[in-house]
Design an enzyme around this catalytic site. Structure first.
Site, PDB file in Angstrom:
ATOM      1  CB  SER A   1      -0.865  -0.023   1.261  1.00  0.00           C
ATOM      2  OG  SER A   1      -1.737   1.062   1.270  1.00  0.00           O
TER       3      SER A   1
ATOM      4  CB  CYS B   1     -18.209   2.885  16.354  1.00  0.00           C
ATOM      5  SG  CYS B   1     -19.943   3.098  16.636  1.00  0.00           S
TER       6      CYS B   1
HETATM    7  N1  PLP Z   1      -3.188  -4.881   5.355  1.00  0.00           N
HETATM    8  C1  PLP Z   1      -2.702  -4.232   6.414  1.00  0.00           C
HETATM    9  C2  PLP Z   1      -1.811  -4.962   7.364  1.00  0.00           C
HETATM   10  C3  PLP Z   1      -3.025  -2.884   6.613  1.00  0.00           C
HETATM   11  O1  PLP Z   1      -2.529  -2.247   7.669  1.00  0.00           O
HETATM   12  C4  PLP Z   1      -3.874  -2.245   5.673  1.00  0.00           C
HETATM   13  C5  PLP Z   1      -4.265  -0.855   5.869  1.00  0.00           C
HETATM   14  O2  PLP Z   1      -4.253  -0.325   6.937  1.00  0.00           O
HETATM   15  C6  PLP Z   1      -4.348  -2.982   4.581  1.00  0.00           C
HETATM   16  C7  PLP Z   1      -3.995  -4.299   4.451  1.00  0.00           C
HETATM   17  C8  PLP Z   1      -5.231  -2.349   3.547  1.00  0.00           C
HETATM   18  O3  PLP Z   1      -4.499  -1.397   2.817  1.00  0.00           O
HETATM   19  P1  PLP Z   1      -5.245  -0.376   1.849  1.00  0.00           P
HETATM   20  O4  PLP Z   1      -5.727   0.732   2.712  1.00  0.00           O
HETATM   21  O5  PLP Z   1      -4.179   0.081   0.883  1.00  0.00           O
HETATM   22  O6  PLP Z   1      -6.321  -1.091   1.172  1.00  0.00           O
END
Ligand code: PLP
Length: 375
Positions: free
Chosen positions: A194, A317
């Site tokens: 991400s 929530c």
């Molecule tokens: N996986 C983990 C461990 C994350 O921390 C996050 C987002 O916080 C995601 C997946 C999802 O990422 P995205 O917001 O790019 O969809």
């Protein structure tokens, strides 16, 4: 901090109308920017030329693409599908696994201990007893987004490979927070990233696909991303993603860890009834998850917000009721302990002075909440 050349590339991508799929000059400029970002990401994450980096809108889309892509291939081949994942995964993985279960896949969930650690022997025995006729994927995170606890993902990938299962890594929390993180020689098949978790823009992500991995297409339409994922590319988001990935090598992870450790030690010393979750487990350098006896996490989040600090609580929530986080529940915390959790994440821009100011604000807010609770 972004270098000057990265700034210029981002400005160019924002001001140019070129679409990387067009062959005219502005299109070629956009294409070159996307190609450069792909190389920067491959270099930063240890991805070789024989593998692919597929741009997506988010890690959530990357994970959906990975797991559903494998599922549809298995369906085409007339094989059953089996997903093994853990109880503390992000909803991007757990939600995808639930949707595959609704479509007939078998889903097994691995537990974690009170320190948030995964037991590799449980993975091994589940893989050993699996139905060999079914296609199987193990999907695990490199590190947990709530506690920072690191999973033994490289060993888990080897175990999956040994048992002839695919391995998908949710790598979102690793780059820039897990020293030495690299996919090189890891043997994993798929990994989700991400952009905004490493300092890029929201709305960009990537899926690493090991060369030769057969994945069905989820988004049909144009021929973008070598017909693997249709849709016009988010060029500015991708350019910023590449620049953020390239800038990771400048990040001083030891300094972030020192700040985080000092924060945790001072909080334990100065605030009675404060505990650090997963303190004895291997953890990312930047994450601290505290439990404050008798204090509701949301009250703390609101109090700290008024003091200018943004932290997260251990509950969410949902339809009007406060539910404890599934991660904290999986670690064995009861409702009231989970409700007292507050997560603090540090970044490369945080300073020692900010940490001191935060601790003082925390002391004040916890004190106020506890006094109120007595009346
Ligand atoms: N996986 C983990 C461990 C994350 O921390 C996050 C987002 O916080 C995601 C997946 C999802 O990422 P995205 O917001 O790019 O969809």
């Amino acid at each position: 901090m972004m270098e000057q050349s990265a700034h210029s590339a981002l400005l160019l991508s924002l001001s140019s109308y070129g679409n990387p799929s067009s062959i005219h000059a502005p299109g070629r400029v956009a294409r070159a920017l996307v190609d450069k970002a792909r190389d920067q990401i491959a270099n930063a994450f240890g991805i070789s030329e024989s593998d692919e980096v597929l741009f997506t809108s988010s890690a959530t889309e990357a994970t959906n693409t990975a797991l559903k892509g494998l599922f549809f291939v298995a369906q085409r081949e007339g094989r059953r599908f089996h997903v093994i994942t853990s109880a503390v995964e992000h909803e991007a993985t757990l939600g995808t696994a639930r949707s595959l279960a609704e479509q007939g896949a078998r889903v097994e969930i691995l537990s974690v201990d009170a320190g948030g650690r995964l037991d590799l022997s449980e993975l091994d025995s589940r893989l050993q007893s699996r139905d060999r006729a079914a296609a199987c994927v193990v999907s695990l995170m490199a590190a947990n987004n709530e506690t920072g606890v690191i999973f033994p993902w490289a060993e888990a990938a080897k175990t999956a490979r040994f048992h002839d299962a695919f391995f998908h890594l949710d790598a979102v929390q690793a780059p820039g927070k897990l020293p030495g993180f690299s996919l090189a020689d890891s043997g994993i098949d798929l990994a989700s990233f991400s952009a905004h978790k490493i300092g890029g823009m929201k709305g960009a992500g990537a899926l690493y696909v090991r060369g030769g991995t057969s994945l069905a297409v989820l988004l049909h339409g144009g021929a973008q991303e070598r017909k693997r994922r249709a849709g016009t590319l988010n060029v500015p988001g991708i350019v910023a993603f590449g620049a953020a990935a390239a800038a990771l090598r400048e990040r001083d992870l030891a300094a972030i860890r020192t700040l985080r450790d000092s924060l945790e030690n001072q909080v334990r010393e100065r605030i009675p009834g404060a505990q650090v979750l997963g303190a004895k487990s291997p953890r990312l350098v930047n994450t601290a998850n505290f439990l404050f006896d008798g204090v509701r996490g949301e009250s703390l989040v609101m109090g700290l917000d008024l003091e200018g600090f943004a932290v997260s609580s251990g509950s969410a929530c949902n339809s009007g009721s406060i539910l404890p986080s599934h991660v904290l529940s999986a670690m064995g915390l009861d409702k009231s302990a989970a409700a007292s959790a507050v997560r603090v994440s540090l970044g490369p821009a945080n300073t020692g002075e900010e940490v001191q100011a935060f601790i003082e604000a925390l002391e004040r807010v916890v004190g106020r909440i506890r006094v109120k609770a007595k009346y």
